[in-house]
Design a protein around this motif. Structure first.
Motif, PDB file in Angstrom:
ATOM      1  N   ALA A 313       0.730  -1.252  -0.036  1.00 38.82           N
ATOM      2  CA  ALA A 313      -0.216   0.109  -0.039  1.00 38.82           C
ATOM      3  C   ALA A 313       0.777   1.245   0.070  1.00 38.82           C
ATOM      4  O   ALA A 313       0.404   2.218  -0.521  1.00 38.82           O
ATOM      5  N   GLU A 314       2.003   1.033   0.581  1.00 42.06           N
ATOM      6  CA  GLU A 314       2.928   2.348   0.697  1.00 42.06           C
ATOM      7  C   GLU A 314       3.924   2.334  -0.466  1.00 42.06           C
ATOM      8  O   GLU A 314       4.636   3.318  -0.801  1.00 42.06           O
ATOM      9  N   GLY A 315       3.666   1.406  -1.575  1.00 42.31           N
ATOM     10  CA  GLY A 315       4.329   1.544  -2.774  1.00 42.31           C
ATOM     11  C   GLY A 315       5.916   1.005  -2.615  1.00 42.31           C
ATOM     12  O   GLY A 315       6.532   1.423  -3.572  1.00 42.31           O
ATOM     13  N   VAL A 316       6.253   0.485  -1.503  1.00 46.08           N
ATOM     14  CA  VAL A 316       7.605  -0.058  -1.382  1.00 46.08           C
ATOM     15  C   VAL A 316       7.782  -1.097  -2.603  1.00 46.08           C
ATOM     16  O   VAL A 316       9.137  -1.179  -2.878  1.00 46.08           O
ATOM     17  N   THR A 317       6.836  -1.878  -2.713  1.00 46.43           N
ATOM     18  CA  THR A 317       7.095  -2.982  -3.801  1.00 46.43           C
ATOM     19  C   THR A 317       7.097  -2.609  -5.219  1.00 46.43           C
ATOM     20  O   THR A 317       6.955  -3.302  -6.346  1.00 46.43           O
ATOM     21  N   GLU A 318       6.856  -1.370  -5.519  1.00 49.41           N
ATOM     22  CA  GLU A 318       6.550  -0.992  -6.928  1.00 49.41           C
ATOM     23  C   GLU A 318       8.208  -1.041  -7.619  1.00 49.41           C
ATOM     24  O   GLU A 318       9.254  -0.919  -6.679  1.00 49.41           O
ATOM     25  N   ARG A 319       8.105  -0.885  -8.895  1.00 49.65           N
ATOM     26  CA  ARG A 319       9.658  -1.055  -9.586  1.00 49.65           C
ATOM     27  C   ARG A 319      10.579   0.055  -8.940  1.00 49.65           C
ATOM     28  O   ARG A 319      11.822  -0.308  -8.834  1.00 49.65           O
ATOM     29  N   ASP A 320       9.984   1.308  -8.691  1.00 50.00           N
ATOM     30  CA  ASP A 320      11.030   2.090  -8.092  1.00 50.00           C
ATOM     31  C   ASP A 320      10.875   2.381  -6.695  1.00 50.00           C
ATOM     32  O   ASP A 320      11.406   3.364  -5.947  1.00 50.00           O
ATOM     33  N   GLY A 321      10.374   1.295  -5.974  1.00 47.38           N
ATOM     34  CA  GLY A 321      10.369   1.335  -4.342  1.00 47.38           C
ATOM     35  C   GLY A 321      11.512   0.729  -3.949  1.00 47.38           C
ATOM     36  O   GLY A 321      12.490   0.471  -4.690  1.00 47.38           O
ATOM     37  N   ASN A 322      11.609   0.782  -2.529  1.00 51.12           N
ATOM     38  CA  ASN A 322      12.900   0.224  -1.843  1.00 51.12           C
ATOM     39  C   ASN A 322      12.920  -1.145  -1.961  1.00 51.12           C
ATOM     40  O   ASN A 322      14.033  -1.830  -2.113  1.00 51.12           O
ATOM     41  N   LEU A 323      11.848  -2.040  -2.245  1.00 52.03           N
ATOM     42  CA  LEU A 323      11.737  -3.527  -2.534  1.00 52.03           C
ATOM     43  C   LEU A 323      11.015  -3.951  -3.700  1.00 52.03           C
ATOM     44  O   LEU A 323      10.033  -4.247  -3.348  1.00 52.03           O
ATOM     45  N   PRO A 324      11.380  -3.680  -5.064  1.00 53.08           N
ATOM     46  CA  PRO A 324      10.282  -4.282  -6.108  1.00 53.08           C
ATOM     47  C   PRO A 324      10.165  -5.460  -6.026  1.00 53.08           C
ATOM     48  O   PRO A 324      11.025  -6.501  -5.619  1.00 53.08           O
TER      49      PRO A 324
END
Lengths: 388, 146
Positions: A313-324
Motif C-alpha cells: 500500500a505504501e508503494g515499497v514494492t513498486e519498481r521504483d520502490g525500496n523492495l521491487p
C-alpha cells in the motif's frame, strides 16, 4: 552437500504467454530453447544435459509429457529428465538443472519449462479435482478456489488486512506487465475494478486470479569456468532451497507458508544471505493470486508476518520502490503457464541483474534477488537466490 | 453386517482439444488439398522430417523449407490385430504397418488392407477430396503395389 562447481545462468528465452497457442507444446518448447541458445551464441551440441519442468500431464493432455517434449526441448541423444512439483515446478526445474552442473557432472545444462493448458477442457482446474481426498473431501465437490478463499480469508483475519491492500497487488502486477513484451493480460486496472470484479468464492474475485496460459521458457546454465568463456556478465545461482509441508492442507498454518520460509532459509544459508530484508534488492515471489504475493513475501522473510500488505500500500514494492516485487508483472500480468511461469521469474532475475530488462529495468543496479514458486498440493516452496 | 469394503466411485473428468501446430498445419493442409505427403527439410543435417517439424532435433535449427514426399513407401514392420484393447475379437482383423518413404526421416504407422511382408512396397490411398477433414484418417489405408 558439497558443491563442486559454482553455477551461472548465461542465457534465457521465452515465448509469449498466450490464452490459446496454435503451436504444439513441442513447438513452444523449441521457440524458447532457440531464443535461449541465441541469447548466448551457443549451439545445441554445446549443451551437455537437459532438465525439463512441466506440470500435470492432464494440462497438455499428453501422458508422459516429459518424454513427449524431449525433441522440442533439445534433448535428443542427451542425458535428460523431467521434474514435476506442481506449481513449484518452474523454479524447481532450475534447481534440477543447477544440480547437474553444481555436482560437477556436466559443464552445461539447458533448463526448459513448458505448459499448454488450453488443451484441457472444460477447464484446466478440472484436472485438479482428483487431488482432493476421495473419502473426506471430494464428495463435497470442492475446487481449488475454495481452498484459496479459505486461506486468503484466514490470512486477512489474522493480520486484519483490508481487501483493498491485497487488490493493490493485482493493480501493480498487471500494470508492470504492460512493459513485458511476452505478457498475456497486461492492463491498467484500478483498485475499484478489482474490488468490483465478480466474486468467485469470497474473498476471491475474478481479478485476484492469474489466467490460464500456454507458453514456454528456457535457461542456459554453465559451470563457473565455462560461463566466463560464454559471457562477460554471468548471473550466479548462489542459493537454492525447497521444502514440503504436510500433505494435509487441513493441518497447515493457512496464514503463513512455513514451507516457503524453510526453503528460503535453506537458500539464504547457501547464498550467505544473513539479513534478507537488507540484502535482497528485488523479488519475484509466486503470484497466481494477489494475496499469494504477500503471503510469499512474508514466507521469504522479506518483511514481518502480516506486513507485506502495508508495504504494498505504501508503494515499497513498486519498481521504483525500496523492495521491487514482481517487476516482470508476475503471473497476474504476464500469465500463468504453470511450469513456464516459474521459470519466467528466473528469466526476469537474469535480465534484471544484467541490466537487460528494458522498460522494466529496476533503477539502482540491483545485485541480489530471489525467485520463488509454490505448488505440489499447495505445500512446497521452491526458492532460488541469484546475484549479478 | 456387510463385509464389503466401503468404496467411493471417482472419475477424472477432463477432455482435450489439441492443435496440430505450425508444422501440422502444413502437413494436414497438403493432404487435404493436394493428397500429398510433405516433409520439412534440414539442409545442414540433410534430413527430411516426416511428419514435418518446425525444428531439427539434431541441430535445433528452425526448419522453414518443405519438400514433397512420394506417396509410395516400404513396409518396415507389419502386424495383424485380432482383438481390441478390451480383448474382444474384431469382426475383421486389421492390418497395421510402419511405412518408410524414400529420402524421408521418420515414417507413418497406418492401416493396410492387404496382408503384407516386411519389405513390400505400398502406396497411400486417400479419401475423396471432399471427404478430407485434415486428419491422419484422410489417408484411408496403404495398399500393396503389385
Amino acid at each position: 552437500m558439497q558443491i563442486k562447481k559454482r553455477v551461472a545462468v548465461v542465457g534465457a528465452g521465452m515465448t509469449k504467454f498466450m490464452r490459446r497457442a496454435q503451436e504444439t507444446g513441442k513447438e513452444l518448447a523449441f521457440e524458447a530453447v532457440r531464443q535461449a541458445l541465441d541469447s548466448c551464441n551457443m549451439r545445441i551440441e554445446d549443451i551437455q544435459s537437459v532438465a525439463l519442468g512441466s506440470a500435470p500431464d492432464a494440462f497438455d493432455g499428453v501422458h508422459m509429457k516429459g518424454e513427449y517434449l524431449l525433441d522440442g526441448a533439445g534433448a535428443w541423444g542427451k542425458p535428460y529428465s523431467r521434474s514435476f512439483v506442481g506449481g513449484g515446478t518452474g523454479v524447481f526445474s532450475l534447481i534440477h538443472g543447477w544440480w547437474h552442473v553444481a555436482s560437477g557432472l556436466f559443464d552445461t545444462c539447458l533448463v526448459v519449462a513448458e505448459e499448454k493448458m488450453s488443451s484441457c477442457l472444460p477447464h484446466p482446474q478440472t484436472a485438479f479435482l482428483t487431488i482432493f481426498d476421495n473419502m473426506i473431501e471430494r464428495p463435497l465437490g470442492p475446487n481449488l478456489i475454495w481452498i484459496f478463499a479459505l486461506e486468503m480469508q484466514r490470512y486477512m483475519q489474522t493480520y486484519k488486512i483490508p481487501k483493498e491492500q491485497i487488490a493493490q497487488v493485482a493493480v501493480k502486477n498487471k500494470r508492470n506487465a504492460l512493459d513485458h513484451p511476452s505478457a498475456q493480460i497486461a492492463q491498467k486496472v484500478t483498485l475499484q475494478d478489482v474490488l468490483n470484479s465478480e466474486v468467485m468464492a469470497y474473498p476471491v474475485q475474478r481479478l485476484d486470479i492469474s489466467p490460464v496460459s500456454d507458453g514456454a521458457c528456457a535457461i542456459v546454465l554453465a559451470s563457473e569456468d565455462v560461463a566466463r568463456k560464454i559471457t562477460d556478465s554471468p548471473v550466479w545461482i548462489d542459493g537454492v532451497g525447497w521444502n514440503l509441508d504436510t500433505t494435509y492442507w487441513t493441518n497447515r498454518d493457512l496464514y503463513f507458508p512455513r514451507y516457503v520460509a524453510n526453503a528460503a532459509r535453506m537458500a539464504y544459508a547457501m547464498a550467505g544471505v544473513r539479513n534478507p530484508r537488507k540484502e535482497i534488492d528485488f523479488a519475484e515471489p509466486y503470484d497466481p493470486f494477489d494475496y499469494k504475493e504477500l503471503h510469499h513475501m512474508e514466507g521469504l522473510l522479506l518483511c514481518r508476518k502480516g506486513e507485506a500488505p502495508k508495504l504494498t500500500a505504501e508503494g515499497v514494492t513498486e519498481r521504483d520502490g525500496n523492495l521491487p516485487v514482481c517487476p516482470s508483472g508476475g503471473l497476474l500480468g504476464v500469465g500463468n503457464p504453470i511450469a513456464a511461469a516459474g521459470l519466467m521469474k528466473i528469466c526476469e532475475l537474469f535480465w534484471q541483474l544484467r541490466g537487460e530488462a528494458g522498460k522494466r529495468q529496476i533503477p539502482g543496479d540491483p545485485r541480489t534477488a530471489v525467485a520463488q514458486a509454490w505448488g505440489d498440493l499447495m505445500q512446497i516452496g521452491t526458492v532460488v537466490v541469484m546475484r549479478g | 453386517m456387510t463385509t464389503e469394503p466401503i468404496r467411493v466411485e471417482g472419475d477424472f473428468p477432463v477432455y482435450f482439444r489439441y492443435t496440430v501446430g505450425v508444422a501440422g498445419e502444413k502437413f494436414f493442409r497438403e493432404i487435404m488439398e493436394n493428397g500429398r505427403l510433405m516433409a520439412s527439410r534440414c539442409s545442414s543435417c540433410n534430413l527430411n522430417y516426416l511428419p514435418p517439424r518446425i525444428y531439427c532435433e539434431r541441430c535445433m535449427s528452425r526448419l522453414e523449407e518443405y519438400v514433397p514426399v512420394e506417396n509410395e513407401g516400404t513396409v518396415e514392420a507389419f502386424t495383424i490385430t485380432h482383438q481390441d484393447a478390451e480383448g474382444n475379437p474384431l469382426q475383421e482383423p486389421v492390418g497395421v504397418a510402419l511405412v518408410r518413404f524414400p529420402g524421408a526421416y521418420g515414417g507413418l504407422v497406418h492401416r493396410t488392407i492387404d496382408v503384407l511382408a516386411i519389405g513390400d512396397r505400398v502406396r497411400a490411398v486417400f479419401k475423396d477430396k471432399k471427404e478430407r477433414t485434415g486428419s491422419i484418417l484422410d489417408i484411408k489405408f496403404f495398399e500393396k503395389i503389385s
